[in-house]
Write an enzyme that holds these catalytic residues in place. Structure first.
Site: not given
Length: 152
Positions: A87, A85, A80, A126, A112, A24
């Protein structure tokens, strides 16, 4: 802007790092993974890249790779981007708690490398832009943590 660059680390034994990236937002995660792999290989480490569908699956993949006992560190990359929403909040919380739990319970450091941003431009910034390269930083952190683990 100050870049994170600890002193180079030398190792007596080979270093193997698993790099897991979410598919994704792959135009972001692939750049992060490429930066990490290039940094690891430049330091003499071996890097192997794995893909999972999204950020939530990163924790499962990291645990599975740790269980193989083949890697000295695992780096997870996801991106992400906040939407309209909740989510975003659920995904960020899930992957953050998952990676934290792995770091508490596992002898292998999990780095991470999940970007949690408000918009796509922040993510791009980034990936070698004004906010640095989080892939390179994650690889440097992995090498530092491997050195730390081996020093114990």
């Amino acid at each position: 802007m100050k870049q994170y660059a600890p002193a180079p680390v030398e190792f007596d034994a080979p270093v193997r790092v698993a790099v897991v990236r979410a598919q994704w937002n792959s135009h972001i995660t692939s750049v992060l993974a490429d930066g990490a792999v290039n940094t690891l290989e430049a330091a003499g480490a071996e890097a192997e890249v794995f893909e999972v569908p999204g950020a939530v699956e990163l924790t499962f993949a990291a645990q599975s790779l740790i269980d193989t006992e083949r890697y000295d560190a695992v780096i997870v990359f996801g991106c992400v981007i906040k939407g309209d929403t909740p989510h975003f909040d659920y995904v960020c919380q899930s992957v953050t708690q998952g990676v934290t739990a792995l770091n508490v319970d596992s002898p292998v450091p999990v780095i991470f490398g999940v970007l949690t941003v408000l918009d796509e431009q922040q993510a791009l910034d980034r990936c070698g832009g004004p906010a640095g390269h989080k892939g390179v930083e994650a690889a440097t952190t992995a090498l530092t943590m491997v050195a730390f683990s081996r020093s114990l």
